[in-house]
Enzyme design. Structure first.
Site, mmCIF file in Angstrom:
data_model
loop_
_atom_site.group_PDB
_atom_site.id
_atom_site.type_symbol
_atom_site.label_atom_id
_atom_site.label_comp_id
_atom_site.label_asym_id
_atom_site.label_seq_id
_atom_site.Cartn_x
_atom_site.Cartn_y
_atom_site.Cartn_z
ATOM 1 N N ARG A 120 1.018 -1.380 -0.101
ATOM 2 C CA ARG A 120 0.055 0.170 -0.105
ATOM 3 C C ARG A 120 0.904 1.228 0.025
ATOM 4 O O ARG A 120 0.943 1.766 1.064
ATOM 5 C CB ARG A 120 -0.864 -0.018 1.037
ATOM 6 C CG ARG A 120 -2.308 -0.551 0.811
ATOM 7 C CD ARG A 120 -3.302 -0.320 2.018
ATOM 8 N NE ARG A 120 -4.727 -0.917 1.210
ATOM 9 C CZ ARG A 120 -5.721 -0.866 2.080
ATOM 10 N NH1 ARG A 120 -5.767 -0.614 3.241
ATOM 11 N NH2 ARG A 120 -6.841 -1.087 1.278
ATOM 12 N N GLN A 125 -1.074 2.665 -5.937
ATOM 13 C CA GLN A 125 -2.335 3.045 -5.773
ATOM 14 C C GLN A 125 -3.046 2.398 -7.015
ATOM 15 O O GLN A 125 -4.250 1.842 -6.713
ATOM 16 C CB GLN A 125 -2.584 4.268 -5.401
ATOM 17 C CG GLN A 125 -2.833 4.765 -4.140
ATOM 18 C CD GLN A 125 -2.993 5.955 -3.814
ATOM 19 O OE1 GLN A 125 -3.035 6.899 -4.643
ATOM 20 N NE2 GLN A 125 -2.933 6.500 -2.590
ATOM 21 N N ASP A 128 -4.182 -1.397 -6.751
ATOM 22 C CA ASP A 128 -4.582 -1.955 -5.352
ATOM 23 C C ASP A 128 -5.909 -2.540 -5.321
ATOM 24 O O ASP A 128 -6.773 -1.880 -5.430
ATOM 25 C CB ASP A 128 -4.424 -0.745 -4.299
ATOM 26 C CG ASP A 128 -4.595 -1.374 -2.832
ATOM 27 O OD1 ASP A 128 -5.118 -2.382 -2.724
ATOM 28 O OD2 ASP A 128 -4.403 -0.221 -1.882
ATOM 29 N N SER A 131 -8.298 -2.652 -2.424
ATOM 30 C CA SER A 131 -8.841 -1.195 -2.138
ATOM 31 C C SER A 131 -10.003 -1.097 -3.146
ATOM 32 O O SER A 131 -11.019 -0.630 -2.850
ATOM 33 C CB SER A 131 -7.862 0.033 -2.549
ATOM 34 O OG SER A 131 -7.008 0.379 -1.534
ATOM 35 N N TYR A 226 -1.626 0.933 7.673
ATOM 36 C CA TYR A 226 -2.494 0.009 8.164
ATOM 37 C C TYR A 226 -2.388 0.221 9.681
ATOM 38 O O TYR A 226 -1.428 0.816 10.177
ATOM 39 C CB TYR A 226 -1.959 -1.489 7.938
ATOM 40 C CG TYR A 226 -2.253 -1.973 6.592
ATOM 41 C CD1 TYR A 226 -3.592 -2.241 6.403
ATOM 42 C CD2 TYR A 226 -1.294 -2.471 5.695
ATOM 43 C CE1 TYR A 226 -4.216 -2.499 5.001
ATOM 44 C CE2 TYR A 226 -1.720 -2.665 4.315
ATOM 45 C CZ TYR A 226 -2.922 -2.922 4.033
ATOM 46 O OH TYR A 226 -3.191 -3.405 2.897
HETATM 47 P P1 NAD Z 1 -8.543 -0.867 5.640
HETATM 48 O O1 NAD Z 1 -7.103 -1.495 5.986
HETATM 49 O O2 NAD Z 1 -8.376 0.013 4.419
HETATM 50 O O3 NAD Z 1 -9.350 -0.473 6.615
HETATM 51 C C1 NAD Z 1 -9.634 -0.879 7.874
HETATM 52 C C2 NAD Z 1 -9.546 0.427 8.929
HETATM 53 O O4 NAD Z 1 -9.676 -0.331 10.381
HETATM 54 C C3 NAD Z 1 -8.231 1.067 9.249
HETATM 55 O O5 NAD Z 1 -8.414 2.401 8.793
HETATM 56 C C4 NAD Z 1 -8.068 0.941 10.683
HETATM 57 O O6 NAD Z 1 -7.197 1.872 11.041
HETATM 58 C C5 NAD Z 1 -9.237 0.469 11.159
HETATM 59 N N1 NAD Z 1 -8.725 -0.198 12.482
HETATM 60 C C6 NAD Z 1 -8.147 -1.122 12.829
HETATM 61 N N2 NAD Z 1 -8.294 -1.503 14.102
HETATM 62 C C7 NAD Z 1 -9.421 -0.757 14.543
HETATM 63 C C8 NAD Z 1 -9.929 -0.921 15.865
HETATM 64 N N3 NAD Z 1 -9.555 -1.412 16.854
HETATM 65 N N4 NAD Z 1 -10.985 0.188 16.004
HETATM 66 C C9 NAD Z 1 -11.113 1.146 14.755
HETATM 67 N N5 NAD Z 1 -10.586 1.046 13.843
HETATM 68 C C10 NAD Z 1 -9.832 0.292 13.426
HETATM 69 O O7 NAD Z 1 -9.481 -2.178 5.062
HETATM 70 P P2 NAD Z 1 -10.374 -2.177 4.003
HETATM 71 O O8 NAD Z 1 -9.813 -2.380 2.661
HETATM 72 O O9 NAD Z 1 -11.187 -1.110 4.166
HETATM 73 O O10 NAD Z 1 -11.387 -3.388 4.459
HETATM 74 C C11 NAD Z 1 -12.003 -3.513 5.652
HETATM 75 C C12 NAD Z 1 -12.652 -4.898 5.808
HETATM 76 O O11 NAD Z 1 -13.767 -5.088 4.688
HETATM 77 C C13 NAD Z 1 -11.429 -5.916 5.851
HETATM 78 O O12 NAD Z 1 -11.858 -6.641 6.821
HETATM 79 C C14 NAD Z 1 -11.758 -6.637 4.538
HETATM 80 O O13 NAD Z 1 -11.360 -7.830 4.479
HETATM 81 C C15 NAD Z 1 -13.544 -6.406 4.401
HETATM 82 N N6 NAD Z 1 -13.962 -6.556 2.848
HETATM 83 C C16 NAD Z 1 -15.203 -7.378 3.080
HETATM 84 C C17 NAD Z 1 -15.587 -7.540 1.626
HETATM 85 C C18 NAD Z 1 -17.031 -8.575 1.803
HETATM 86 O O14 NAD Z 1 -17.559 -8.837 0.633
HETATM 87 N N7 NAD Z 1 -17.352 -8.588 2.941
HETATM 88 C C19 NAD Z 1 -15.128 -7.104 0.647
HETATM 89 C C20 NAD Z 1 -14.084 -6.312 0.445
HETATM 90 C C21 NAD Z 1 -13.225 -6.209 1.746
#
Ligand code: NAD
Length: 376
Positions: A120, A125, A128, A131, A226
């Site tokens: 990342r 970007q 990615d 993202s 992250y």
């Molecule tokens: P990301 O890493 O960009 O964002 C995660 C955020 O969570 C970060 O900003 C981080 O600082 C924050 N975070 C971590 N620990 C925390 C805590 N204790 N309290 C509050 N915030 C906290 O991740 P992303 O790319 O936005 O993905 C988010 C989630 O969505 C992931 O689990 C990913 O696997 C999931 N996802 C799900 C699907 C689906 O179809 N269900 C599809 C794509 C992504």
């Protein structure tokens, strides 16, 4: 170079490249072979691919003839006997889940480019994929919540009285979280957001959300954008504050994650019980354990009148644009590897290529992968 595109298995509707991206790859000098019906679930026909300059063939031939094979998910159900040493496979890897398969692929001598390991960094970007797919998930999560909620999202002032706007709580303001903030605001909801990275505070505010700060968060700039693990004291304070905000919310969208680790549990069973019946929790972190204690991976459940959505395949549910974004990201990655004439140069001194290469010449390459799998 012959590039093969595989048809996905199971319920996956996406395809690695749509015909539009195949035309771009042809212009970059590659020959393209597409498995029969590879694009059908994403509404692209075999004739669309032929029109874009690809040839159509059956799976076995696509695998055996191609030097580079592209797929959304790794072809773990195919016998590795169909592959040959030196072939390059490029897909999302999910290395923890597919650890055994990866080891077999290493012994076989395949090169694996793992799209979920792309670093990342700013230069990467445009490649990615995580993202791009999180953008789709953040968007769809809010729409799912809005359609399940027995209330309006926007405020209404009508002859039948005034209806207050829905309150949406978003946990984690990374890619999916920020997209969820934007869509929930566009639908007129009041939005509150928790994150442990202070860098996202301004972004949340600029999208119209309210950032709720919990003091004492640990941050590490070397974590590459992250989050990192938090102290027990911080976790307790955060859970209390989330409990307060959750009780006042109609919708919670959970997106908090620390890559390679189990998702932080932020919404306890007691917090769910404190919510109003009819409320909706969409837990995007379901596949890594969920941010809500009661989430069931891949299932939608109803607990005390509260919907808890643990759906894990949102991008597959929007296959046209998800595949378009996926393909664009792959093309951008290939652009830094393809030489004139369409041959692939795996230059491991390039930070992006090294970070994305899971295995090459029977060695594990990516440092992040080695950390995730605990390989010395
Ligand atoms: P990301 O890493 O960009 O964002 C995660 C955020 O969570 C970060 O900003 C981080 O600082 C924050 N975070 C971590 N620990 C925390 C805590 N204790 N309290 C509050 N915030 C906290 O991740 P992303 O790319 O936005 O993905 C988010 C989630 O969505 C992931 O689990 C990913 O696997 C999931 N996802 C799900 C699907 C689906 O179809 N269900 C599809 C794509 C992504």
């Amino acid at each position: 170079m012959i590039t093969g595109i595989l048809k996905e298995s199971g319920n996956e509707n996406r395809v690695a490249l749509l015909p539009g991206e195949v035309s771009v790859l042809r212009k970059l000098g590659a020959e393209v072979l597409v498995e029969t019906l590879a694009g059908k679930a994403a509404f692209a026909s075999d004739s669309d691919y032929v029109f874009a300059g690809a040839a159509i063939d059956e799976r076995r031939n696509v695998i055996s003839k191609s030097e580079l094979i592209l797929s959304v998910n790794p072809p773990v159900s195919d016998s590795l006997d169909f592959f040959r040493e030196g072939q390059i496979l490029c897909s999302v890897l999910s290395p923890v889940e597919n650890r055994e398969w990866l080891e077999k692929a290493r012994i076989k001598g395949l090169t694996i480019l793992a799209l979920d390991l792309i670093p990342r960094i700013t230069r990467a970007q445009a490649m990615d994929i995580l993202s791009s797919m999180a953008t789709v998930a953040g968007y769809k999560a809010v729409l799912d919540a809005a359609s399940l909620l027995p209330r309006f999202f926007p405020m209404f002032m009508s002859a039948s009285g005034t209806i207050k706007p829905a309150r949406v709580l978003i946990l984690g303001a990374g890619v999916a979280g920020l997209q969820a903030v934007a869509i929930a605001r566009k639908l007129g909801a009041v939005v509150e957001v928790f994150d442990v990275r202070s860098a996202v505070k301004e972004e949340v505010k600029s999208l119209g959300g309210k950032f709720i700060e919990v003091e004492g968060a640990r941050e590490d700039v070397s974590a590459g954008g992250y989050a990192i693990e938090q102290s027990d004291e911080f976790k307790m304070k955060q859970k209390q504050l989330i409990q307060q905000r959750a009780a006042a919310s109609d919708v919670i969208i959970c997106t908090a994650q620390i890559p390679g680790k189990k998702a932080p549990v932020l919404v306890l069973a007691d917090t769910v019980k404190s919510m109003k019946p009819g409320s909706v929790i969409v837990d995007l972190a379901a596949s890594s354990g969920g941010n809500c204690e009661m989430t069931q991976n891949g299932k939608n459940i109803l607990v005390n009148g509260i919907h808890i959505i643990g759906k894990t395949d949102y991008p597959s549910g929007m296959p046209t644009d998800a595949s378009r974004m996926f393909g664009c990201n792959i093309i951008n990655l290939l652009r830094i590897m393809l030489e004139k004439g369409g041959e692939l140069n795996l230059n491991l001194s390039d930070e992006i290529i090294k970070g994305t290469t899971a295995i090459h010449k029977k060695e594990y390459i990516s440092e992040r992968l080695k950390q995730m799998l605990n390989i010395k």
